[in-house]
Design a protein around this motif. Structure first.
Motif, PDB file in Angstrom:
ATOM      1  N   HIS A 121       0.831  -1.317  -0.101  1.00  0.00           N
ATOM      2  CA  HIS A 121       0.008  -0.043  -0.034  1.00  0.00           C
ATOM      3  C   HIS A 121       0.701   0.941   0.146  1.00  0.00           C
ATOM      4  O   HIS A 121       0.409   2.175   0.521  1.00  0.00           O
ATOM      5  CB  HIS A 121      -0.956   0.084   1.110  1.00  0.00           C
ATOM      6  N   ASP A 134      -9.158  -0.503  -7.054  1.00  0.00           N
ATOM      7  CA  ASP A 134      -9.218  -1.178  -5.619  1.00  0.00           C
ATOM      8  C   ASP A 134     -10.090  -0.338  -4.909  1.00  0.00           C
ATOM      9  O   ASP A 134     -10.250   0.860  -5.221  1.00  0.00           O
ATOM     10  CB  ASP A 134      -7.869  -0.927  -4.970  1.00  0.00           C
ATOM     11  N   ASP A 163     -10.181   0.564  -2.225  1.00  0.00           N
ATOM     12  CA  ASP A 163      -9.540   1.521  -0.975  1.00  0.00           C
ATOM     13  C   ASP A 163      -8.760   2.797  -1.883  1.00  0.00           C
ATOM     14  O   ASP A 163      -7.887   2.697  -2.449  1.00  0.00           O
ATOM     15  CB  ASP A 163      -8.222   0.740  -0.716  1.00  0.00           C
ATOM     16  N   ARG A 171      -5.343   4.119  -1.873  1.00  0.00           N
ATOM     17  CA  ARG A 171      -4.199   3.518  -2.714  1.00  0.00           C
ATOM     18  C   ARG A 171      -4.138   4.425  -4.066  1.00  0.00           C
ATOM     19  O   ARG A 171      -3.100   4.192  -4.641  1.00  0.00           O
ATOM     20  CB  ARG A 171      -4.306   2.053  -2.960  1.00  0.00           C
ATOM     21  N   SER A 230      -5.187 -12.478  -5.655  1.00  0.00           N
ATOM     22  CA  SER A 230      -4.879 -11.155  -5.504  1.00  0.00           C
ATOM     23  C   SER A 230      -5.184 -10.292  -6.778  1.00  0.00           C
ATOM     24  O   SER A 230      -4.584 -10.455  -7.759  1.00  0.00           O
ATOM     25  CB  SER A 230      -3.376 -10.823  -5.056  1.00  0.00           C
ATOM     26  N   GLN A 274      -4.603  -7.285  -7.219  1.00  0.00           N
ATOM     27  CA  GLN A 274      -3.547  -6.228  -7.464  1.00  0.00           C
ATOM     28  C   GLN A 274      -2.367  -6.809  -8.308  1.00  0.00           C
ATOM     29  O   GLN A 274      -2.013  -6.557  -9.574  1.00  0.00           O
ATOM     30  CB  GLN A 274      -2.913  -5.823  -6.341  1.00  0.00           C
TER      31      GLN A 274
END
Length: 507
Positions: free
Chosen positions: A175, A212, A214, A217, A294, A296
């Motif tokens: 992150h 994402d 979030d 990020r 994942s 990411q």
């Protein structure tokens, strides 16, 4: 448990002790990896400008050293490593880069493994297998990208700094998006060949961050713009320095470089072989596993893979020398290690999950790892001693170094590609060391063709040798082939030894 294995167990820590063990790991990795002493391989090209700038022997008088320097940042690094610095520091830099590579792969594997990453044996198993797989040049086939592109090689080179791509991935997964963007730009600043891979990775980070949930990020747009600008800086510099002299000269030079000098790097039809196909399959499998574990990692690999594949197909369809020289498939230098880290992580995780149910299997695995560590270490020591044990300098190299002066210029076989840095004397031309400016490429190729003609037959071509004397002021001839006859008038033998003869050439 051996010290190397204990080091691996602490490789992922951020404490001073972890940093210490990381350097120990780098030294162990360097010991096992098939590195070579100074000065070999691409160092004869990439170190030349920096060593000439540092005033090493008579290298500043070498024509190639006077061509346009396309990697000024790396030249500065080489300069600093040769001004009042012992040569051992160069090996230390290599060790640090090896440690960065190993740390990054272990951390990426931890991220991809799920709960198995908490097992105390996980980093030990992963790290040991990574190092062992690199043993005896195995890494060149397993961990390298396609088209003979690699991060870790036998010597310190500009592309060695590409290990920071993997470290940037670790930062992103932790992150620290903006730090990852800045670090990604670093290899491109050092090596313009990394501009496309770095730009692609920065965009992949940005895509993964914006997808994402979030929002924290997501990188700030000014940071993203500055990171991309820093990434592009070396390519902008390169473009300005090698602007076409003319359309015809530009086309001829790129044809020579892409199709004659480096087709294994620049022409897809030349480099796409079984190994490349296997790595594509591995990337697809890693993508599937990343999708499960994942998002990411999935988007980082997917974006890079799509970009590399798309630009490769365009290059092949257009048969473009210019795109071939940019080598967009160089993105694979970090895609392949990423994919292997995921595959290795899932494999080790499955083994550890099963070993927990069978203690005897757990103990057997520990014993096997210990044996593997000891075996590759002992073999590495034996090979390093054989390679690095101080030997007397070859007599003809010592003679060249001792007798060279401000007028000396050697003509050698163009495939004697280490002689320039070994002797510190100017060389007419070598096949390995070529410039990039179009007019300079054509001059390099003329020199190469002349030198190749001199040494082509069973005896030295006297007419070609005379042309080299008249056109370039060559003063000495080095003949490294004991069986090659030399009957040219005006060539005075000044040295004769095992496997080499030197002649002083009269103008």
């Amino acid at each position: 448990m051996t010290p190397a294995v204990r080091a691996l167990s602490g490789a992922g820590t951020a404490s001073p002790a972890g940093a210490f063990w990381l350097l120990v790991l780098g030294a162990w990795f360097f010991l096992v990896f098939p590195t070579e002493p100074l000065y070999v391989e691409n160092q004869n090209t990439k170190f030349l400008h920096g060593m000439a700038l540092a005033g090493i022997d008579h290298l500043d008088r070498d024509w190639t050293a006077g061509t346009i320097d396309v990697m000024p940042v790396f030249t500065g690094i080489v300069y600093l490593l040769h001004v009042g610095t012992p040569s051992a520091v160069i090996y230390l830099v290599q060790m640090v880069l090896f440690a960065v590579f190993l740390y990054a792969v272990i951390e990426i594997a931890r991220f991809a493994a799920g709960r198995a990453a908490d097992h105390p044996m996980f980093p030990i198993v992963v790290g040991t297998l990574v190092v062992a797989s690199q043993f005896s040049n195995g890494g060149a086939r397993v961990w390298a990208g396609v088209a003979k592109q690699y991060l870790l090689g036998p010597a310190l080179e500009p592309q060695s700094f590409g290990v920071f791509f993997l470290l940037a991935v670790v930062l992103f997964l932790k992150h620290r998006t903006e730090a990852a963007l800045w670090l990604t730009a670093l290899p491109a600043i050092i090596h313009p060949g990394y501009v496309v891979p770095a730009g692609t990775l920065i965009l992949a980070f940005t895509l993964a961050a914006w997808l994402d949930e979030d929002r924290s990020r997501r990188p700030r747009l000014p940071v993203l713009a500055l990171a991309l600008a820093a990434t592009a800086a070396s390519m902008v510099y390169l473009g300005l320095m090698i602007l076409p002299t003319s359309a015809e000269t530009w086309q001829q030079a790129n044809e020579i470089l892409a199709k004659i000098r480096i087709p294994r790097h620049a022409v897809p039809a030349e480099w796409f072989d079984f190994d490349a196909g296997a790595k594509v399959v591995g990337l697809i499998l890693a993508l599937w596993l990343a999708w499960q574990r994942s998002a990411q990692l999935f988007w980082i690999i997917a974006f890079g893979f799509a970009t590399a594949l798309g630009l490769t197909l365009v290059t092949a369809a257009l048969d473009s020398n210019e795109l071939g020289m940019i080598s967009p498939w160089r993105i694979s230098v970090y895609l392949v290690p990423l994919a292997l880290a995921i595959l290795l992580a899932r494999t080790v995780a499955a083994i550890l999950d099963r070993s927990g149910e069978a203690p005897i299997m757990y103990r057997a695995m520990g014993a096997a790892l210990t044996v593997l560590v000891v075996a590759v270490t002992i073999r590495g020591i034996i090979e390093k001693v054989a390679l690095y044990w101080p030997e007397a300098e070859p007599a003809h190299i010592a003679y060249m170094r001792e007798t060279g002066d401000e007028t000396t210029l050697y003509v050698t076989s163009p495939f004697d590609m280490n002689i320039r840095l070994e002797s510190g004397q100017p060389q007419l031309v070598s096949w390995k060391s070529h410039p990039y400016k179009d007019a300079e490429v054509l001059e390099w190729y003329r020199r190469y063709q002349l030198a190749e003609r001199i040494f082509r037959g069973p005896s030295i071509d006297c007419a070609a040798l005379d042309k080299a004397i008249q056109a370039y002021g060559v003063t000495h001839l080095l003949v490294g082939d004991a069986g090659k006859a030399m009957e040219c008038i005006g060539a005075e033998p000044t040295f004769g030894g095992a496997g080499a003869r030197i002649y002083r050439l009269l103008p």
